[in-house]
Write a protein that holds these residues in place. Structure first.
Motif, PDB file in Angstrom:
ATOM      1  N   ARG A  59      60.205  56.361  72.130  1.00 39.68           N
ATOM      2  CA  ARG A  59      58.758  56.482  71.922  1.00 39.68           C
ATOM      3  C   ARG A  59      58.277  55.330  71.051  1.00 39.68           C
ATOM      4  O   ARG A  59      58.834  55.092  69.975  1.00 39.68           O
ATOM      5  CB  ARG A  59      58.433  57.814  71.244  1.00 39.68           C
ATOM      6  N   ASP A  61      55.090  54.142  69.020  1.00 36.18           N
ATOM      7  CA  ASP A  61      53.799  54.554  68.464  1.00 36.18           C
ATOM      8  C   ASP A  61      52.986  53.317  68.093  1.00 36.18           C
ATOM      9  O   ASP A  61      53.507  52.372  67.489  1.00 36.18           O
ATOM     10  CB  ASP A  61      53.993  55.416  67.218  1.00 36.18           C
ATOM     11  N   SER A  81      50.891  56.684  72.010  1.00 39.66           N
ATOM     12  CA  SER A  81      52.298  56.327  72.179  1.00 39.66           C
ATOM     13  C   SER A  81      52.586  55.876  73.602  1.00 39.66           C
ATOM     14  O   SER A  81      51.812  56.139  74.533  1.00 39.66           O
ATOM     15  CB  SER A  81      53.201  57.525  71.830  1.00 39.66           C
ATOM     16  N   HIS A 117      60.847  54.705  68.039  1.00 41.55           N
ATOM     17  CA  HIS A 117      61.772  55.781  67.698  1.00 41.55           C
ATOM     18  C   HIS A 117      62.584  56.103  68.950  1.00 41.55           C
ATOM     19  O   HIS A 117      61.998  56.303  70.024  1.00 41.55           O
ATOM     20  CB  HIS A 117      61.030  57.053  67.257  1.00 41.55           C
ATOM     21  N   PRO A 124      68.012  54.713  62.405  1.00 42.70           N
ATOM     22  CA  PRO A 124      66.758  55.375  62.775  1.00 42.70           C
ATOM     23  C   PRO A 124      65.770  55.466  61.625  1.00 42.70           C
ATOM     24  O   PRO A 124      66.139  55.583  60.461  1.00 42.70           O
ATOM     25  CB  PRO A 124      67.218  56.763  63.218  1.00 42.70           C
ATOM     26  N   ASP A 127      61.127  60.395  61.313  1.00 47.30           N
ATOM     27  CA  ASP A 127      60.207  60.763  62.384  1.00 47.30           C
ATOM     28  C   ASP A 127      59.748  62.206  62.160  1.00 47.30           C
ATOM     29  O   ASP A 127      60.559  63.129  62.290  1.00 47.30           O
ATOM     30  CB  ASP A 127      60.890  60.624  63.744  1.00 47.30           C
ATOM     31  N   PRO A 128      58.496  62.431  61.770  1.00 50.47           N
ATOM     32  CA  PRO A 128      57.442  61.416  61.638  1.00 50.47           C
ATOM     33  C   PRO A 128      57.589  60.605  60.352  1.00 50.47           C
ATOM     34  O   PRO A 128      58.269  61.026  59.416  1.00 50.47           O
ATOM     35  CB  PRO A 128      56.161  62.261  61.597  1.00 50.47           C
ATOM     36  N   LEU A 129      56.936  59.436  60.325  1.00 48.35           N
ATOM     37  CA  LEU A 129      56.947  58.614  59.121  1.00 48.35           C
ATOM     38  C   LEU A 129      56.168  59.326  58.017  1.00 48.35           C
ATOM     39  O   LEU A 129      55.056  59.804  58.246  1.00 48.35           O
ATOM     40  CB  LEU A 129      56.309  57.251  59.402  1.00 48.35           C
ATOM     41  N   GLN A 142      62.635  48.027  64.132  1.00 50.40           N
ATOM     42  CA  GLN A 142      61.866  48.837  65.084  1.00 50.40           C
ATOM     43  C   GLN A 142      60.362  48.746  64.825  1.00 50.40           C
ATOM     44  O   GLN A 142      59.577  49.358  65.550  1.00 50.40           O
ATOM     45  CB  GLN A 142      62.275  50.317  64.995  1.00 50.40           C
TER      46      GLN A 142
END
Length: 291
Positions: A59, A61, A81, A117, A124, A127-129, A142
């Motif tokens: 995904r 965003d 997204s 993500h 990683p 998620d969510p930030l 990323q």
């Protein structure tokens, strides 16, 4: 090796990413260009998997933020997204499923971010930030940032606003400074609708920074401006910019850097063009151009 998701940064400035671009208008497959305020614009991103494992359901965003150097979650607004399945070594261009309508108040001069993500990523992201999480492209492969805006050349000074925001837990002490000159990679120019344009070697730009929105003619403000922003708050700074007429299909470059104790924390790139004049000439007949 697990999956390794990357959205490439810009060069030499990481906020000049060519892996994020805008298609103004109602056709997402149309030509890229500068965003247009008040109408639908479509956002594209390019995401890479340089690892040895597949990452399905990636995904990406997309966010916009007021023109800023360093940006954190909370100061940026989620647009929508895009999704992709990425085998090892794959690169895919992805379309944000939600069109973006830039606000009129900034004339479309917002900053853009893309965050990937995906399952199995080597490092990683949360998620969510979480709120207050700083978007730091140099630390997170990323994440990419596109703080690039096209400005039309004008003999009279024009004002462009810049937001400086402090994180919730600490006062922010930074310095903004202006940097002139340089050139952009061809791939980035193409995403701005400026393919095969050249840097103007003798560009005449008059620019300065100020805390208040006031144009001072030939004395536009400061080349460096120190700021102290209380925690959790944001402060506006104003860039006054004036440019003499540029040669056809040439651009001038100006960057505003946000630094902290001499370290560059972020920046905004302004590409100054005579694009309106160029478009008007293209619409003229050969007889009108010769007269």
């Amino acid at each position: 090796m697990p999956a390794h998701l990357i959205i490439e940064d810009g060069q030499p400035s990481w906020w000049d990413s060519a892996d994020i671009w805008v298609v103004p208008g109602n056709d997402p497959n149309g030509p890229p260009g500068a965003p247009i305020a008040g109408i639908s614009n479509y956002l594209w991103g390019r995401v890479h998997n340089t690892g040895n494992s597949v990452s399905n359901g990636v995904r990406v965003d997309f966010y916009w933020a007021d023109p800023s150097g360093q940006i954190a979650v909370g100061a940026a607004t989620l647009i929508g997204s895009a999704f992709a399945d990425l085998p090892p070594g794959a690169t895919q261009e992805v379309l944000c499923l939600v069109p973006w309508i830039p606000v009129i108040v900034n004339g479309g001069h917002e900053c853009l971010l893309a965050v990937a993500h995906g399952p199995g990523d080597v490092n990683p992201l949360p998620d969510p930030l979480p709120n207050g999480f700083p978007f730091q492209p140099k630390q997170h492969e990323q994440i990419a940032q596109r703080n690039v805006t096209v400005v039309l050349a004008a003999r009279r000074a024009q004002l462009l606003s810049i937001a400086v925001a402090a994180l919730p837990r600490a006062t922010k002490k930074v310095e903004l400074q202006i940097e002139y000159g340089g050139e952009l990679p061809e791939r980035l120019l193409a995403t701005l609708g400026l393919e095969r344009w050249q840097p103007a070697r003798d560009a005449q730009l008059v620019a300065g920074l100020a805390r208040t929105p006031h144009c001072n003619g030939d004395v536009p403000g400061e080349q460096k401006l120190a700021l102290e922003v209380p925690r959790g708050q944001a402060q506006a700074v104003y860039l006054s910019l004036r440019a003499e007429a540029l040669p056809p299909r040439q651009y001038a470059l100006l960057r505003v850097l946000e630094t902290q104790e001499g370290k560059v924390m972020g920046g905004i790139t302004y590409v100054v063009t005579d694009l309106e004049k160029e478009q008007a000439q293209e619409q003229q007949s050969p007889e009108e151009q010769a007269s």
